[in-house]
Design an enzyme around this catalytic site. Sequence first.
Site, PDB file in Angstrom:
ATOM      1  N   LYS A 196      36.166  34.827  50.639  1.00 38.00           N
ATOM      2  CA  LYS A 196      35.288  34.209  51.788  1.00 38.00           C
ATOM      3  C   LYS A 196      36.044  33.926  53.030  1.00 38.00           C
ATOM      4  O   LYS A 196      35.802  34.056  54.272  1.00 38.00           O
ATOM      5  CB  LYS A 196      34.517  33.003  51.109  1.00 38.00           C
ATOM      6  CG  LYS A 196      33.542  32.385  52.005  1.00 38.00           C
ATOM      7  CD  LYS A 196      32.761  31.350  51.422  1.00 38.00           C
ATOM      8  CE  LYS A 196      33.330  30.210  50.725  1.00 38.00           C
ATOM      9  NZ  LYS A 196      33.995  30.404  49.579  1.00 38.00           N
ATOM     10  N   THR A 224      39.336  34.642  53.705  1.00 44.37           N
ATOM     11  CA  THR A 224      39.911  35.802  54.340  1.00 44.37           C
ATOM     12  C   THR A 224      38.895  36.400  55.161  1.00 44.37           C
ATOM     13  O   THR A 224      39.409  36.906  56.476  1.00 44.37           O
ATOM     14  CB  THR A 224      40.366  36.580  53.063  1.00 44.37           C
ATOM     15  OG1 THR A 224      41.171  35.976  52.165  1.00 44.37           O
ATOM     16  CG2 THR A 224      41.060  37.979  53.697  1.00 44.37           C
ATOM     17  N   ARG A 268      38.081  24.594  56.223  1.00 42.27           N
ATOM     18  CA  ARG A 268      38.412  23.260  55.465  1.00 42.27           C
ATOM     19  C   ARG A 268      40.120  23.131  55.290  1.00 42.27           C
ATOM     20  O   ARG A 268      40.527  24.277  55.150  1.00 42.27           O
ATOM     21  CB  ARG A 268      37.756  23.182  54.053  1.00 42.27           C
ATOM     22  CG  ARG A 268      36.235  22.901  54.275  1.00 42.27           C
ATOM     23  CD  ARG A 268      35.333  22.935  53.146  1.00 42.27           C
ATOM     24  NE  ARG A 268      35.806  24.276  52.256  1.00 42.27           N
ATOM     25  CZ  ARG A 268      35.657  24.361  50.914  1.00 42.27           C
ATOM     26  NH1 ARG A 268      35.186  23.602  50.159  1.00 42.27           N
ATOM     27  NH2 ARG A 268      35.646  25.627  50.589  1.00 42.27           N
ATOM     28  N   LYS A 273      44.318  28.316  41.754  1.00 43.88           N
ATOM     29  CA  LYS A 273      44.174  29.204  42.834  1.00 43.88           C
ATOM     30  C   LYS A 273      45.241  29.634  43.740  1.00 43.88           C
ATOM     31  O   LYS A 273      45.258  30.575  44.343  1.00 43.88           O
ATOM     32  CB  LYS A 273      42.909  28.497  43.733  1.00 43.88           C
ATOM     33  CG  LYS A 273      42.274  29.370  44.819  1.00 43.88           C
ATOM     34  CD  LYS A 273      41.310  28.586  45.397  1.00 43.88           C
ATOM     35  CE  LYS A 273      40.517  29.437  46.550  1.00 43.88           C
ATOM     36  NZ  LYS A 273      39.570  28.463  47.296  1.00 43.88           N
ATOM     37  N   ALA A 284      32.852  22.139  47.123  1.00 46.38           N
ATOM     38  CA  ALA A 284      31.422  22.396  47.048  1.00 46.38           C
ATOM     39  C   ALA A 284      30.828  22.206  45.670  1.00 46.38           C
ATOM     40  O   ALA A 284      29.455  22.129  45.504  1.00 46.38           O
ATOM     41  CB  ALA A 284      31.061  23.841  47.696  1.00 46.38           C
ATOM     42  N   PHE A 298      32.677  27.927  47.780  1.00 46.52           N
ATOM     43  CA  PHE A 298      32.042  28.621  46.658  1.00 46.52           C
ATOM     44  C   PHE A 298      30.862  29.477  46.878  1.00 46.52           C
ATOM     45  O   PHE A 298      30.815  29.950  48.118  1.00 46.52           O
ATOM     46  CB  PHE A 298      31.840  27.489  45.468  1.00 46.52           C
ATOM     47  CG  PHE A 298      33.070  26.987  44.918  1.00 46.52           C
ATOM     48  CD1 PHE A 298      33.989  27.787  44.698  1.00 46.52           C
ATOM     49  CD2 PHE A 298      33.081  25.664  44.922  1.00 46.52           C
ATOM     50  CE1 PHE A 298      35.405  27.147  43.862  1.00 46.52           C
ATOM     51  CE2 PHE A 298      34.393  25.112  44.340  1.00 46.52           C
ATOM     52  CZ  PHE A 298      35.443  25.813  44.093  1.00 46.52           C
ATOM     53  N   PHE A 318      38.232  46.504  48.437  1.00 52.52           N
ATOM     54  CA  PHE A 318      39.720  46.519  47.725  1.00 52.52           C
ATOM     55  C   PHE A 318      39.790  48.146  47.608  1.00 52.52           C
ATOM     56  O   PHE A 318      38.692  48.888  47.528  1.00 52.52           O
ATOM     57  CB  PHE A 318      39.149  46.167  46.209  1.00 52.52           C
ATOM     58  CG  PHE A 318      39.221  44.661  46.114  1.00 52.52           C
ATOM     59  CD1 PHE A 318      40.391  43.899  45.547  1.00 52.52           C
ATOM     60  CD2 PHE A 318      38.273  43.784  46.648  1.00 52.52           C
ATOM     61  CE1 PHE A 318      40.426  42.596  45.571  1.00 52.52           C
ATOM     62  CE2 PHE A 318      38.536  42.201  46.575  1.00 52.52           C
ATOM     63  CZ  PHE A 318      39.460  41.838  45.868  1.00 52.52           C
ATOM     64  N   TRP A 329      41.833  41.685  55.017  1.00 57.48           N
ATOM     65  CA  TRP A 329      42.991  41.401  54.202  1.00 57.48           C
ATOM     66  C   TRP A 329      44.008  42.573  54.537  1.00 57.48           C
ATOM     67  O   TRP A 329      45.240  42.405  54.595  1.00 57.48           O
ATOM     68  CB  TRP A 329      42.329  41.634  52.668  1.00 57.48           C
ATOM     69  CG  TRP A 329      43.651  41.094  51.847  1.00 57.48           C
ATOM     70  CD1 TRP A 329      43.792  39.984  51.394  1.00 57.48           C
ATOM     71  CD2 TRP A 329      44.628  42.155  51.098  1.00 57.48           C
ATOM     72  NE1 TRP A 329      45.184  40.166  50.862  1.00 57.48           N
ATOM     73  CE2 TRP A 329      45.623  41.349  50.597  1.00 57.48           C
ATOM     74  CE3 TRP A 329      44.766  43.445  51.396  1.00 57.48           C
ATOM     75  CZ2 TRP A 329      46.556  41.898  49.726  1.00 57.48           C
ATOM     76  CZ3 TRP A 329      45.766  43.990  50.529  1.00 57.48           C
ATOM     77  CH2 TRP A 329      46.676  43.242  49.744  1.00 57.48           C
TER      78      TRP A 329
END
Length: 556
Positions: free
Chosen positions: A71, A73, A94, A105, A273, A301, A381, A409
């Site tokens: 998200k 990214t 954030r 993470k 969240a 999230f 991906f 990405w």
Amino acid sequence: MFSDIEIARSVKMKNIADVASDYGIAEDDLEMYGKYKAKLSEEFLKSRKGIKSGKLVLVTAINPTPAGEGKTTTLVGLGQAFKKMGKKAVTALREPSLGPCFGIKGGAAGGGLSQVVPMDELNLHFTGDFHAVTSANNLLAAMLDNHIQQGNALSIDTNAIIHKRCIDMNDRVLRNIVVGIGGKTDGVVREDHFVISVASEIMAILCLADDMDDLKERLSNIIVAYNFKGEPVFARDIKAVGAMAALLKDAIKPNIVQTLEHSLALVHGGPFANIAHGCNSVRATKIAMSMGDIALTEAGFGADLGAEKFFDIKCRKAGIAPDCVVLVATVRALKYNGGVAKDELSKENLEALKKGIVNLEKHIENIKLFGVPVVVTLNHFVTDSKAEIDFIREFCESRKCEFAVSKVWEEGGKGGVELAKKILYTLENKESHFTPLYPDDMSIEDKLYTIATKIYGAKNVTYSPAAKKAIDRAKALGFGNLPVCVAKNQYSLSDDQNKLGRPENFDINVREAYINAGAGFVVAVTGSIMTMPGLPKVPAAEAVDVDENGNIVGLF
């Protein structure tokens, strides 16, 4: 393959004053933190009030999985894509917390060729905002306990203390502690608790306050305890507000950094969240809207948590409304929701995709409940097959959602142009009729029932005796008109993280509830969610080090 931090270091950053000047921000409007970070001055923030706002785009996602959705990214890549297209877009996101950074993470500043930098500084101490929140929170706790020690003139019931200490770290042993042991001068013995700093009410207040006056008003309204008569005791009664405001004086100012392609990003605040309201600061979002044609922001999230709270808490409190929502999904995550093991996600599996796509379907339906147009994006991906992508595209378009594949990405801004064009098309051709899910005057129980049944897909809400008592007290004290912030696990639409896909015929159990009167919402804690996370068996911290050249390595 290079790591995120290696990619970030390979790109030469511009002086943040030069990046800011491209967006009409003079150097005098900045408070510099070295060459690559700055805060916006209060004078600049005041000068932007009343300026016509650009369009507001929210980036959210399906329920997160161990496979990752990307998200942030996607959000960062969109800022880069719009810059490449010559559009003035400003990103607002954030600040990362040290908890997940050293837990599971790793870094949280985007990934690949779609990152905000300086990546290592952003993920660690940054400009000290989280430390300021932690200090203000714990100052209030210290003054509260000192008041009790010094005679307890307010008749505080030590069994009814609400305010908890905090630390920005995953440390499970601090969830339930005993303080005040020792001698007579060491305080009153009582049970106490820690939450992670991003779950602190002061973090929520920082992110919802319009200015210093509003911040101080909200701080004064924090309920810290109840007295022996059952009446609330506020932070203002402890006489802590001025000192707390002094600690937050600089933290309330939004921070600016840059992306790898030198587009501007505001990074400010960081409530989770799953245990808080999950949005960056109102100040950062509003200033982003005043500075560009498009403001891009995120909510943490899945859309059942971050987006719902963005709509029902942040938008309601800030008087803003989204024009479009970008819903991020991945082939891998949808197959995971369809029952595929993590180590099998790279193999084509259309049957599992058909089972798992119900999770995406529910999130599309949820966003449409708020009257906002949806653009679905597939974070690409290399293992995604053409058949899988085509299936998801047809699924979304049959539900009247714009769809785009995002390759930010691996390609940076260039990989986000297709998505950016879909967003522009949506903004120009589809109207947003944003409406919160429930009205202010609905009861707390009915608000919870509405969220649980309409957003999560539950059949009912159950309450522990303690939660029911706390909600009755909130209503009796006049807080029944506040919105509800549900603390719930992020992995499932239900309160059981093992129920993937689109679970049905389940109850949501509220085990705890409390009033965040300063932030302006009632918190309902569900299932087994913890406001102080723990570290995993192998924390990400084990891989972090400083090399012989003084560079941080292993951050992500």
